[in-house]
Write a protein that holds these residues in place. Sequence first.
Motif, PDB file in Angstrom:
ATOM      1  N   UNK A  66       0.834  -1.209   0.000  1.00  0.00           N
ATOM      2  CA  UNK A  66       0.000   0.000   0.000  1.00  0.00           C
ATOM      3  C   UNK A  66       0.866   1.256   0.000  1.00  0.00           C
ATOM      4  N   UNK A  67       1.937   1.250   0.783  1.00  0.00           N
ATOM      5  CA  UNK A  67       2.828   2.415   0.827  1.00  0.00           C
ATOM      6  C   UNK A  67       3.485   2.653  -0.526  1.00  0.00           C
ATOM      7  N   UNK A  68       3.899   1.583  -1.208  1.00  0.00           N
ATOM      8  CA  UNK A  68       4.518   1.721  -2.533  1.00  0.00           C
ATOM      9  C   UNK A  68       3.513   2.266  -3.549  1.00  0.00           C
ATOM     10  N   UNK A  69       2.298   1.750  -3.500  1.00  0.00           N
ATOM     11  CA  UNK A  69       1.267   2.208  -4.439  1.00  0.00           C
ATOM     12  C   UNK A  69       0.922   3.670  -4.162  1.00  0.00           C
ATOM     13  N   UNK A  70       0.776   4.017  -2.887  1.00  0.00           N
ATOM     14  CA  UNK A  70       0.422   5.392  -2.539  1.00  0.00           C
ATOM     15  C   UNK A  70       1.501   6.392  -2.937  1.00  0.00           C
ATOM     16  N   UNK A  71       2.758   5.970  -2.945  1.00  0.00           N
ATOM     17  CA  UNK A  71       3.839   6.865  -3.381  1.00  0.00           C
ATOM     18  C   UNK A  71       3.683   7.240  -4.846  1.00  0.00           C
ATOM     19  N   UNK A  72       3.108   6.362  -5.636  1.00  0.00           N
ATOM     20  CA  UNK A  72       2.983   6.572  -7.080  1.00  0.00           C
ATOM     21  C   UNK A  72       1.640   7.157  -7.497  1.00  0.00           C
ATOM     22  N   UNK A  73       0.671   7.179  -6.586  1.00  0.00           N
ATOM     23  CA  UNK A  73      -0.689   7.541  -6.974  1.00  0.00           C
ATOM     24  C   UNK A  73      -0.919   9.041  -6.897  1.00  0.00           C
ATOM     25  N   UNK A  74      -1.441   9.592  -7.953  1.00  0.00           N
ATOM     26  CA  UNK A  74      -1.860  10.990  -7.996  1.00  0.00           C
ATOM     27  C   UNK A  74      -3.236  11.027  -8.632  1.00  0.00           C
ATOM     28  N   UNK A  75      -4.125  11.740  -8.000  1.00  0.00           N
ATOM     29  CA  UNK A  75      -5.467  11.900  -8.547  1.00  0.00           C
ATOM     30  C   UNK A  75      -5.366  12.673  -9.862  1.00  0.00           C
ATOM     31  N   UNK A  76      -5.756  12.046 -10.947  1.00  0.00           N
ATOM     32  CA  UNK A  76      -5.586  12.645 -12.264  1.00  0.00           C
ATOM     33  C   UNK A  76      -6.552  13.791 -12.540  1.00  0.00           C
ATOM     34  N   UNK A  77      -7.630  13.887 -11.779  1.00  0.00           N
ATOM     35  CA  UNK A  77      -8.602  14.945 -12.065  1.00  0.00           C
ATOM     36  C   UNK A  77      -8.123  16.306 -11.582  1.00  0.00           C
ATOM     37  N   UNK A  78      -7.365  16.329 -10.484  1.00  0.00           N
ATOM     38  CA  UNK A  78      -6.920  17.636  -9.999  1.00  0.00           C
ATOM     39  C   UNK A  78      -5.406  17.694  -9.786  1.00  0.00           C
ATOM     40  N   UNK A  79      -4.695  16.601 -10.081  1.00  0.00           N
ATOM     41  CA  UNK A  79      -3.245  16.591  -9.968  1.00  0.00           C
ATOM     42  C   UNK A  79      -2.708  16.585  -8.559  1.00  0.00           C
ATOM     43  N   UNK A  80      -3.590  16.468  -7.570  1.00  0.00           N
ATOM     44  CA  UNK A  80      -3.158  16.466  -6.173  1.00  0.00           C
ATOM     45  C   UNK A  80      -2.971  15.044  -5.674  1.00  0.00           C
ATOM     46  N   UNK A  81      -2.111  14.899  -4.684  1.00  0.00           N
ATOM     47  CA  UNK A  81      -1.865  13.604  -4.055  1.00  0.00           C
ATOM     48  C   UNK A  81      -3.082  13.186  -3.249  1.00  0.00           C
ATOM     49  N   UNK A  82      -3.520  11.950  -3.440  1.00  0.00           N
ATOM     50  CA  UNK A  82      -4.643  11.399  -2.688  1.00  0.00           C
ATOM     51  C   UNK A  82      -4.236  10.037  -2.154  1.00  0.00           C
ATOM     52  N   UNK A  83      -4.308   9.841  -0.845  1.00  0.00           N
ATOM     53  CA  UNK A  83      -3.944   8.563  -0.248  1.00  0.00           C
ATOM     54  C   UNK A  83      -5.084   7.565  -0.430  1.00  0.00           C
ATOM     55  N   UNK A  84      -4.752   6.387  -0.929  1.00  0.00           N
ATOM     56  CA  UNK A  84      -5.749   5.330  -1.109  1.00  0.00           C
ATOM     57  C   UNK A  84      -5.873   4.523   0.173  1.00  0.00           C
ATOM     58  N   UNK A  85      -7.051   4.023   0.434  1.00  0.00           N
ATOM     59  CA  UNK A  85      -7.255   3.129   1.559  1.00  0.00           C
ATOM     60  C   UNK A  85      -6.856   1.720   1.150  1.00  0.00           C
ATOM     61  N   UNK A  86      -6.645   0.826   2.135  1.00  0.00           N
ATOM     62  CA  UNK A  86      -6.335  -0.563   1.827  1.00  0.00           C
ATOM     63  C   UNK A  86      -7.438  -1.201   1.004  1.00  0.00           C
ATOM     64  N   UNK A  87      -8.670  -0.824   1.278  1.00  0.00           N
ATOM     65  CA  UNK A  87      -9.812  -1.369   0.522  1.00  0.00           C
ATOM     66  C   UNK A  87      -9.695  -1.004  -0.960  1.00  0.00           C
TER      67      UNK A  87
END
Length: 77
Positions: free
Chosen positions: A53-74
């Motif tokens: 989850x930490x690795x995925x969250x490091x790479x994830x950016x919300x494409x609609x507004x370009x801001x970082x969004x933390x994903x939940x485990x779910x």
Amino acid sequence: GVYFFEKDINQAVDFCTKARRYDDYIILKSKIEAEICIDLDRLETMTILDKIAKKINKRYTDLTNGRYTKLTNCEIL
């Protein structure tokens, strides 16, 4: 929601009636075969999931507004 229980259908009934206090619920019996299983009842597995989850969250950016969004485990699962 969908919840899975292994071997003991009474555990499913108990969850529906006591833990969540549902008035209406349906329990389906199913046979699921898998070569790989993520057992969320084991601390070792949860530790591995947390690292992924930490690795995925490091790479994830919300494409609609370009801001970082933390994903939940779910969401990651």
